[in-house]
Design an enzyme around this catalytic site. Structure first.
Site, PDB file in Angstrom:
ATOM      1  N   GLU A  34      26.581  10.424  19.540  1.00 43.98           N
ATOM      2  CA  GLU A  34      26.059  11.575  18.237  1.00 43.98           C
ATOM      3  C   GLU A  34      25.401  10.567  17.171  1.00 43.98           C
ATOM      4  OE1 GLU A  34      26.035  14.707  17.630  1.00 43.98           O
ATOM      5  OE2 GLU A  34      24.894  13.986  15.828  1.00 43.98           O
ATOM      6  N   GLY A  39      29.618  18.067  15.757  1.00 40.19           N
ATOM      7  CA  GLY A  39      29.627  19.551  15.649  1.00 40.19           C
ATOM      8  C   GLY A  39      28.235  19.907  15.705  1.00 40.19           C
ATOM      9  N   GLY A  40      27.398  19.220  15.380  1.00 38.06           N
ATOM     10  CA  GLY A  40      25.756  19.645  15.457  1.00 38.06           C
ATOM     11  C   GLY A  40      25.572  21.029  14.504  1.00 38.06           C
ATOM     12  N   THR A  41      24.663  21.604  14.938  1.00 41.12           N
ATOM     13  CA  THR A  41      23.836  22.493  14.108  1.00 41.12           C
ATOM     14  C   THR A  41      24.872  23.666  13.649  1.00 41.12           C
ATOM     15  OG1 THR A  41      21.904  22.304  15.316  1.00 41.12           O
ATOM     16  CG2 THR A  41      21.947  24.323  14.028  1.00 41.12           C
ATOM     17  N   CYS A  42      25.632  24.518  14.540  1.00 41.65           N
ATOM     18  CA  CYS A  42      26.497  25.314  14.286  1.00 41.65           C
ATOM     19  C   CYS A  42      27.423  24.819  13.333  1.00 41.65           C
ATOM     20  CB  CYS A  42      27.075  26.081  15.601  1.00 41.65           C
ATOM     21  SG  CYS A  42      28.231  27.300  15.195  1.00 41.65           S
ATOM     22  N   HIS A 441      42.265  55.658  17.234  1.00 48.56           N
ATOM     23  CA  HIS A 441      41.574  56.212  15.947  1.00 48.56           C
ATOM     24  C   HIS A 441      42.208  55.423  14.731  1.00 48.56           C
ATOM     25  CE1 HIS A 441      40.580  59.342  13.366  1.00 48.56           C
ATOM     26  NE2 HIS A 441      41.620  59.489  12.646  1.00 48.56           N
TER      27      HIS A 441
HETATM   28  C1  FAD Z   1      20.917  29.021   9.887  1.00 46.07           C
HETATM   29  C2  FAD Z   1      21.500  29.090  11.403  1.00 46.07           C
HETATM   30  C3  FAD Z   1      22.472  29.828  11.564  1.00 46.07           C
HETATM   31  C4  FAD Z   1      22.822  30.249  13.228  1.00 46.07           C
HETATM   32  N1  FAD Z   1      23.800  31.079  13.080  1.00 46.07           N
HETATM   33  C5  FAD Z   1      24.207  31.491  14.621  1.00 46.07           C
HETATM   34  C6  FAD Z   1      25.160  32.141  14.580  1.00 46.07           C
HETATM   35  O1  FAD Z   1      25.686  33.021  13.757  1.00 46.07           O
HETATM   36  N2  FAD Z   1      25.645  32.522  15.896  1.00 46.07           N
HETATM   37  C7  FAD Z   1      25.175  31.912  17.042  1.00 46.07           C
HETATM   38  O2  FAD Z   1      25.402  31.926  18.153  1.00 46.07           O
HETATM   39  N3  FAD Z   1      24.157  30.802  16.693  1.00 46.07           N
HETATM   40  C8  FAD Z   1      23.786  30.536  15.501  1.00 46.07           C
HETATM   41  N4  FAD Z   1      23.010  29.932  15.196  1.00 46.07           N
HETATM   42  C9  FAD Z   1      22.353  28.934  16.711  1.00 46.07           C
HETATM   43  C10 FAD Z   1      23.418  27.749  16.835  1.00 46.07           C
HETATM   44  O3  FAD Z   1      23.515  27.037  15.846  1.00 46.07           O
HETATM   45  C11 FAD Z   1      22.848  27.013  18.037  1.00 46.07           C
HETATM   46  O4  FAD Z   1      22.472  27.423  19.019  1.00 46.07           O
HETATM   47  C12 FAD Z   1      24.277  25.986  18.527  1.00 46.07           C
HETATM   48  O5  FAD Z   1      24.460  25.160  17.374  1.00 46.07           O
HETATM   49  C13 FAD Z   1      23.915  25.090  19.878  1.00 46.07           C
HETATM   50  O6  FAD Z   1      23.292  24.095  19.589  1.00 46.07           O
HETATM   51  P1  FAD Z   1      23.424  23.049  20.667  1.00 46.07           P
HETATM   52  O7  FAD Z   1      24.841  23.122  21.451  1.00 46.07           O
HETATM   53  O8  FAD Z   1      22.301  23.211  21.556  1.00 46.07           O
HETATM   54  O9  FAD Z   1      23.217  21.659  19.851  1.00 46.07           O
HETATM   55  P2  FAD Z   1      23.356  21.435  18.169  1.00 46.07           P
HETATM   56  O10 FAD Z   1      24.530  22.118  17.938  1.00 46.07           O
HETATM   57  O11 FAD Z   1      22.101  21.547  17.787  1.00 46.07           O
HETATM   58  O12 FAD Z   1      23.757  19.896  18.303  1.00 46.07           O
HETATM   59  C14 FAD Z   1      22.965  18.965  18.851  1.00 46.07           C
HETATM   60  C15 FAD Z   1      23.595  17.492  18.281  1.00 46.07           C
HETATM   61  O13 FAD Z   1      22.984  16.542  18.985  1.00 46.07           O
HETATM   62  C16 FAD Z   1      22.588  15.639  18.265  1.00 46.07           C
HETATM   63  N5  FAD Z   1      21.584  14.507  18.687  1.00 46.07           N
HETATM   64  C17 FAD Z   1      20.224  15.237  18.724  1.00 46.07           C
HETATM   65  N6  FAD Z   1      19.741  14.162  19.041  1.00 46.07           N
HETATM   66  C18 FAD Z   1      20.217  13.017  19.485  1.00 46.07           C
HETATM   67  C19 FAD Z   1      20.094  11.857  19.885  1.00 46.07           C
HETATM   68  N7  FAD Z   1      18.862  11.382  20.357  1.00 46.07           N
HETATM   69  N8  FAD Z   1      21.046  10.866  19.944  1.00 46.07           N
HETATM   70  C20 FAD Z   1      22.274  11.305  19.719  1.00 46.07           C
HETATM   71  N9  FAD Z   1      22.485  12.635  19.201  1.00 46.07           N
HETATM   72  C21 FAD Z   1      21.598  13.246  19.099  1.00 46.07           C
HETATM   73  C22 FAD Z   1      22.505  16.082  16.635  1.00 46.07           C
HETATM   74  O14 FAD Z   1      22.667  15.297  15.645  1.00 46.07           O
HETATM   75  C23 FAD Z   1      23.391  17.342  17.003  1.00 46.07           C
HETATM   76  O15 FAD Z   1      24.911  16.839  16.472  1.00 46.07           O
HETATM   77  C24 FAD Z   1      22.402  29.562  14.027  1.00 46.07           C
HETATM   78  C25 FAD Z   1      21.479  28.465  13.880  1.00 46.07           C
HETATM   79  C26 FAD Z   1      20.923  28.364  12.410  1.00 46.07           C
HETATM   80  C27 FAD Z   1      19.876  27.050  12.297  1.00 46.07           C
END
Ligand code: FAD
Length: 459
Positions: A34, A39-42, A441
């Site tokens: 990582e 935990g990434g984006t979500c 209901h």
């Molecule tokens: C504002 C917003 C609101 C959202 N709301 C919702 C919602 O309500 N419901 C829903 O289902 N989805 C929602 N989403 C979408 C959801 O967040 C993503 O679909 C979800 O996080 C899935 O992402 P992922 O598993 O593909 O990877 P991500 O969660 O994006 O994680 C990828 C990880 O990989 C790491 N990484 C990247 N490149 C490298 C590398 N070269 N080396 C090491 N690590 C790396 C990053 O740092 C990151 O931690 C929302 C998105 C946004 C932006």
């Protein structure tokens, strides 16, 4: 330095951690890499913080409207943005540290913190170490896209990630992009007390939905005082004192909007340009998404891509489902496929939109004979009792098989109620199963049988 593993997982989004833990639990030696936030984006800048903010915004809205329910709030309702942010930060931190602690505490699993880059089909570079493994699983997600809008290089702007640092109230937030992310932020900041303008280039909001859904959502937002500017064909930015002037060139209204803050919510792009994919021979499409087959295998044997980076989904649940597919196929001898899943998602404005299966436009394009039923939320007892009657329920059914083709539920609890429909779709059962079911209901779901009794041919 070199290290050998059975499996390498790149990225700790919504698929990577669960997959890594399952592989490790199966006795494989696993490395997880990582580069930023566990935990990434979500967890950090997506679903969790935005839904935490939506909850604060709803509390402000309810407090301001308290008199509608006969509740007296003496004095003005004020939103303390620092407290709102602190609450969000606490929820996010708990989730992030939960993922981090889980991974670091799992036997057979080694966590690397750094940027991963492929050096070949079985080698990944992290800092000054090269990790080798038979199998590599890519879960690198995506980030906000910034299209080449004139002036974007010379004005300050926010995206979904930097929005999480805001701890005061923008006087006037201009949001470019009228889709899921833009709409959630728009209603939320309006409820916090900002003036909000949403600028959309198309002729309606959230263009992938049916026009009546777009129109109802626009009505809900405008009803709360959000300005919506559609048909903004030539968006351009200029500095305007401490703020930003957004040229919109719409057919009607002022050709320019002056805002204190600008949020760009105009799409997402995959984190694949700095991953060394070419060194391993992993193919991408022309937008940078990693090409995968129906079981999420890339063009290179031994490398899989899961989550947003494969372009097969853009949600937490699609990413998690990717994990389930790959894990079931590799560890349980199953034959699961992406094409088995039914599209579903929600838009978390208030009231929410819950979606399953096809839109009406898709049903029409499919050419099949279909039935449709609609019911306004004004005719749903639970909504009337709660005093929240915006929206409608709409469902499409195949005229011959009576199987449900799709549903758009816009109204209170719609993000939950849609699962009644979704599960019957997964069961492959006809809609008569719901029609004959006895529901509790008073709920919104109790009206689904009544809704189905009103099915008529889709003209
Ligand atoms: C504002 C917003 C609101 C959202 N709301 C919702 C919602 O309500 N419901 C829903 O289902 N989805 C929602 N989403 C979408 C959801 O967040 C993503 O679909 C979800 O996080 C899935 O992402 P992922 O598993 O593909 O990877 P991500 O969660 O994006 O994680 C990828 C990880 O990989 C790491 N990484 C990247 N490149 C490298 C590398 N070269 N080396 C090491 N690590 C790396 C990053 O740092 C990151 O931690 C929302 C998105 C946004 C932006």
């Amino acid at each position: 330095m070199a290290a050998r593993f059975d499996d390498i997982v790149i990225g700790t989004g919504q698929a990577g951690p669960s997959l890594a833990a399952r592989l490790a639990g199966a006795g494989r030696r696993v490395a997880v890499v990582e580069r930023k936030l566990f935990g990434g984006t979500c967890v950090n800048v997506g679903c969790i913080p935005t839904k935490t903010l939506v909850a604060s915004a709803r509390a402000a809205w309810v407090a301001r409207k308290a008199a509608d329910w006969g509740v007296v709030v003496d004095g003005a309702v004020r939103v303390d943005m620092k407290q709102v942010k602190a609450r969000m930060d606490a929820v996010v931190a708990k989730s992030r540290t939960g993922v981090e602690g889980w991974l670091k505490g799992t036997a057979n699993l080694t966590v690397y913190e750094g940027h991963a880059r492929l050096e070949g089909p079985k080698a990944v570079r992290v800092g000054d170490e090269t990790l080798h493994a038979e199998r590599i699983f890519i879960n690198v997600g995506g980030r906000a896209a910034v299209p080449p809008i004139p002036g974007s290089e010379s004005v300050p702007y926010l995206d979904n990630a930097s929005m999480m640092d805001v701890d005061d109230l923008p006087e006037h937030l201009v949001i470019v992009g009228g889709s899921y992310i833009g709409l959630e932020f728009g209603q939320m900041y309006r409820r916090f007390g900002s003036r909000v303008t949403i600028v959309e280039m198309a002729d309606r909001l959230i263009g992938r939905e049916d026009p009546e859904v777009s129109d109802a959502i626009r009505e809900i937002l405008e009803g709360e005082g959000v300005d919506v500017r559609l048909n903004a064909k030539c968006v351009a930015f200029e500095k305007d004192g401490g703020g930003v002037a957004v040229r919109v060139d719409c057919g009607e209204g002022s050709p320019e909007i002056r805002g204190s803050h600008l949020l760009l919510a105009v799409g997402r792009r995959p984190n694949t340009s700095d991953l060394g994919l070419e060194a391993a021979g992993v193919e991408t499409d022309d937008r940078g998404f990693i090409k995968v087959d129906d079981q999420l295998r890339t063009s290179v044997p031994g490398i899989w891509a899961l989550g947003d980076c494969n372009g097969r989904g853009a949600f937490t649940h699609t990413s998690y489902n990717d994990y389930e597919i790959v894990a079931a196929n590799l560890l349980d001898g199953e034959d699961r496929r992406v094409s088995d899943r039914i599209p579903c998602y929600a838009l978390f404005i208030d009231p929410p939109l819950g979606r399953a299966g096809m839109t009406e436009a898709e049903v029409r394009r499919s050419g099949r004979r279909a039935l449709v039923a609609r019911r306004p939320m004004e005719k749903v007892g639970r909504a009337v009792e709660k005093g929240e009657t915006a929206g409608f329920l709409k469902i499409h059914v195949d005229a011959e098989s009576k199987r449900i083709l799709g549903a758009a539920l816009l109204g209170i609890e719609a993000d939950e109620v849609v699962h009644v429909i979704l599960d019957v779709m997964y069961a492959g059962a006809p809609c008569t199963v719901i029609e004959r079911a006895m529901h509790i209901h008073p709920t919104v779901a109790e009206l689904l049988p009544t809704l189905l009794q009103g099915l008529k041919p889709l003209e």
